[in-house]
Design an enzyme around this catalytic site. Sequence first.
Site, PDB file in Angstrom:
ATOM      1  N   ASP A 152       0.366  -1.278  -0.403  1.00 42.03           N
ATOM      2  CA  ASP A 152       0.230  -0.237  -0.336  1.00 42.03           C
ATOM      3  C   ASP A 152       1.116   0.981   0.483  1.00 42.03           C
ATOM      4  OD1 ASP A 152      -3.511  -0.033   1.378  1.00 42.03           O
ATOM      5  OD2 ASP A 152      -2.195   2.137   1.304  1.00 42.03           O
TER       6      ASP A 152
ATOM      7  N   VAL B  17       2.125   1.630  -6.084  1.00 42.24           N
ATOM      8  CA  VAL B  17       1.776   0.910  -7.279  1.00 42.24           C
ATOM      9  C   VAL B  17       1.852   1.318  -9.114  1.00 42.24           C
ATOM     10  CG1 VAL B  17       0.221  -0.969  -6.358  1.00 42.24           C
ATOM     11  CG2 VAL B  17      -0.539   0.812  -7.223  1.00 42.24           C
TER      12      VAL B  17
ATOM     13  N   ASN C  17      -5.762  -4.937  -6.476  1.00 43.40           N
ATOM     14  CA  ASN C  17      -6.784  -4.164  -5.224  1.00 43.40           C
ATOM     15  C   ASN C  17      -6.494  -2.700  -5.194  1.00 43.40           C
ATOM     16  OD1 ASN C  17      -9.249  -3.901  -3.582  1.00 43.40           O
ATOM     17  ND2 ASN C  17      -7.269  -3.240  -2.001  1.00 43.40           N
TER      18      ASN C  17
ATOM     19  N   SER D 200     -14.877  -3.190 -11.336  1.00 36.05           N
ATOM     20  CA  SER D 200     -16.104  -3.276 -10.382  1.00 36.05           C
ATOM     21  C   SER D 200     -17.358  -2.945 -11.166  1.00 36.05           C
ATOM     22  CB  SER D 200     -16.010  -1.526 -10.003  1.00 36.05           C
ATOM     23  OG  SER D 200     -16.668  -0.863  -9.880  1.00 36.05           O
TER      24      SER D 200
ATOM     25  N   TYR E 125     -13.029   6.421 -14.006  1.00 39.32           N
ATOM     26  CA  TYR E 125     -13.382   4.509 -13.796  1.00 39.32           C
ATOM     27  C   TYR E 125     -13.892   3.858 -14.405  1.00 39.32           C
ATOM     28  CZ  TYR E 125     -14.289   2.486  -9.522  1.00 39.32           C
ATOM     29  OH  TYR E 125     -13.835   1.225  -8.400  1.00 39.32           O
TER      30      TYR E 125
HETATM   31  N1  LIG Z   1     -15.649   0.715  -2.296  1.00 44.54           N
HETATM   32  C1  LIG Z   1     -16.402   0.102  -3.541  1.00 44.54           C
HETATM   33  O1  LIG Z   1     -17.655   0.344  -3.326  1.00 44.54           O
HETATM   34  C2  LIG Z   1     -15.740  -0.343  -4.697  1.00 44.54           C
HETATM   35  C3  LIG Z   1     -17.221  -1.002  -5.479  1.00 44.54           C
HETATM   36  C4  LIG Z   1     -15.836  -1.297  -6.612  1.00 44.54           C
HETATM   37  C5  LIG Z   1     -15.264  -1.709  -6.845  1.00 44.54           C
HETATM   38  N2  LIG Z   1     -13.932  -1.192  -5.636  1.00 44.54           N
HETATM   39  C6  LIG Z   1     -13.234  -1.200  -6.094  1.00 44.54           C
HETATM   40  O2  LIG Z   1     -12.464  -1.841  -4.980  1.00 44.54           O
HETATM   41  C7  LIG Z   1     -10.941  -2.097  -5.320  1.00 44.54           C
HETATM   42  C8  LIG Z   1     -10.462  -1.192  -3.266  1.00 44.54           C
HETATM   43  O3  LIG Z   1     -10.983  -0.599  -2.871  1.00 44.54           O
HETATM   44  P1  LIG Z   1     -11.862   0.350  -1.240  1.00 44.54           P
HETATM   45  O4  LIG Z   1     -13.467   0.609  -1.911  1.00 44.54           O
HETATM   46  O5  LIG Z   1     -11.148  -1.145  -0.203  1.00 44.54           O
HETATM   47  O6  LIG Z   1     -10.970   1.231  -1.457  1.00 44.54           O
HETATM   48  P2  LIG Z   1     -10.136   2.313  -0.390  1.00 44.54           P
HETATM   49  O7  LIG Z   1      -9.830   3.785  -1.173  1.00 44.54           O
HETATM   50  O8  LIG Z   1     -11.030   2.314   0.795  1.00 44.54           O
HETATM   51  O9  LIG Z   1      -8.648   1.779  -0.513  1.00 44.54           O
HETATM   52  C9  LIG Z   1      -7.604   2.004  -1.333  1.00 44.54           C
HETATM   53  C10 LIG Z   1      -7.126   1.510  -0.964  1.00 44.54           C
HETATM   54  O10 LIG Z   1      -5.754   1.432  -2.420  1.00 44.54           O
HETATM   55  C11 LIG Z   1      -4.413   2.194  -2.012  1.00 44.54           C
HETATM   56  N3  LIG Z   1      -3.649   2.992  -2.507  1.00 44.54           N
HETATM   57  C12 LIG Z   1      -3.966   3.778  -3.387  1.00 44.54           C
HETATM   58  N4  LIG Z   1      -3.001   4.311  -4.341  1.00 44.54           N
HETATM   59  C13 LIG Z   1      -2.541   3.716  -3.648  1.00 44.54           C
HETATM   60  C14 LIG Z   1      -0.910   4.006  -4.952  1.00 44.54           C
HETATM   61  N5  LIG Z   1      -0.281   4.391  -5.616  1.00 44.54           N
HETATM   62  N6  LIG Z   1      -0.058   2.662  -4.665  1.00 44.54           N
HETATM   63  C15 LIG Z   1      -0.195   1.805  -3.146  1.00 44.54           C
HETATM   64  N7  LIG Z   1      -1.738   1.556  -3.284  1.00 44.54           N
HETATM   65  C16 LIG Z   1      -2.578   2.832  -2.890  1.00 44.54           C
HETATM   66  C17 LIG Z   1      -4.996   3.134  -0.670  1.00 44.54           C
HETATM   67  O11 LIG Z   1      -3.971   3.451   0.385  1.00 44.54           O
HETATM   68  C18 LIG Z   1      -5.919   2.343   0.448  1.00 44.54           C
HETATM   69  O12 LIG Z   1      -5.302   1.520   0.873  1.00 44.54           O
HETATM   70  C19 LIG Z   1     -10.375  -0.479  -5.543  1.00 44.54           C
HETATM   71  O13 LIG Z   1     -10.271  -0.838  -7.224  1.00 44.54           O
HETATM   72  C20 LIG Z   1     -11.871   0.089  -5.884  1.00 44.54           C
HETATM   73  O14 LIG Z   1     -12.353   0.210  -7.461  1.00 44.54           O
HETATM   74  C21 LIG Z   1     -13.934  -0.644  -4.864  1.00 44.54           C
END
Ligand SMILES: NC(=O)c1ccc[n+]([C@@H]2O[C@H](COP(=O)([O-])OP(=O)(O)OC[C@H]3O[C@@H](n4cnc5c(N)ncnc54)[C@H](O)[C@@H]3O)[C@@H](O)[C@H]2O)c1
Length: 248
Positions: free
Chosen positions: A41, A63, A89, A141, A154
């Site tokens: 992360d 990442v 992720n 997503s 997105y």
């Molecule tokens: N929450 C939702 O409703 C939802 C729905 C569909 C898909 N998603 C996808 O699920 C995944 C996780 O989402 P979430 O809801 O847990 O989000 P979140 O914001 O709670 O967590 C995302 C994590 O990614 C890390 N991150 C961001 N940029 C980074 C980078 N450049 N390098 C390393 N780490 C990095 C952040 O620090 C954070 O810990 C994402 O790909 C998101 O698009 C989320």
Amino acid sequence: MNDSRLSHEGRVAIVTGAARGIGQAIAVKLAAHGARLVLVDIEEAQETARMIGDESLVATGDVTSAADWARIDTMVQERFGQTDIVVNNAGIGSNKRIDELDFEQWKRTFSINLDSHFLSAKQFVPQMRRNNWGRFVNISSNSIGIAIPGMSHYMASKMGVIGFVRGLANDVADSGITVNAVLPAITNTRLTQDMPEEVKRQTWQQQAIKRFAEPSDIAGAVCFLSSDDAAFITGQAVPVDGGQYKIS
Ligand SMILES: NC(=O)c1ccc[n+]([C@@H]2O[C@H](COP(=O)([O-])OP(=O)(O)OC[C@H]3O[C@@H](n4cnc5c(N)ncnc54)[C@H](O)[C@@H]3O)[C@@H](O)[C@H]2O)c1
């Protein structure tokens, strides 16, 4: 073949975005199934490491950086000797209609949500090929299939994840490596915390299972797709969304 009673015993799994949200839930689930975890992360994933409570490796990095992927690979080699599973992720998502969306935000979204998947494949496919076993599970997503304004950047990046998964699956199938995408529903994480409650409710009410998803709802599918049991599933996009996304 892994004959352990724990499906992931002996496997080393990298989970990106593991500091919170869906990534944290995935890491905890894989660890519970016997995997040794690498918690990647941009923030320190100490909380997740504490939740797992054993020998997980906290690998802080960006990442979008090839240099960081190489550094993380070296750390994993030194600690665990190999990488078997990569769960891409980490992702960002902001709500901006095309009128306000600028090119910088478009590029940043693609860099974190999609370039990172390419970089991880470049870094880890060679060693997975040597081991004749590997798993990529890449988080897309289910928003690609529903009408939410302000999501063009997105949705484009998350459609791109599916395209990359389908293409990569063909390139690596001869080495025992599978590549799949998971499409979560709207989920209760920091990513959605600023969304108005009414919009959240209107979205999850379109699901067959009418409740807001929790991160743990998403982790089970990732665990299965990264196991031996999913060896004949590749190039697929799997909605984990309480029955919202309609195949039509
Ligand atoms: N929450 C939702 O409703 C939802 C729905 C569909 C898909 N998603 C996808 O699920 C995944 C996780 O989402 P979430 O809801 O847990 O989000 P979140 O914001 O709670 O967590 C995302 C994590 O990614 C890390 N991150 C961001 N940029 C980074 C980078 N450049 N390098 C390393 N780490 C990095 C952040 O620090 C954070 O810990 C994402 O790909 C998101 O698009 C989320």
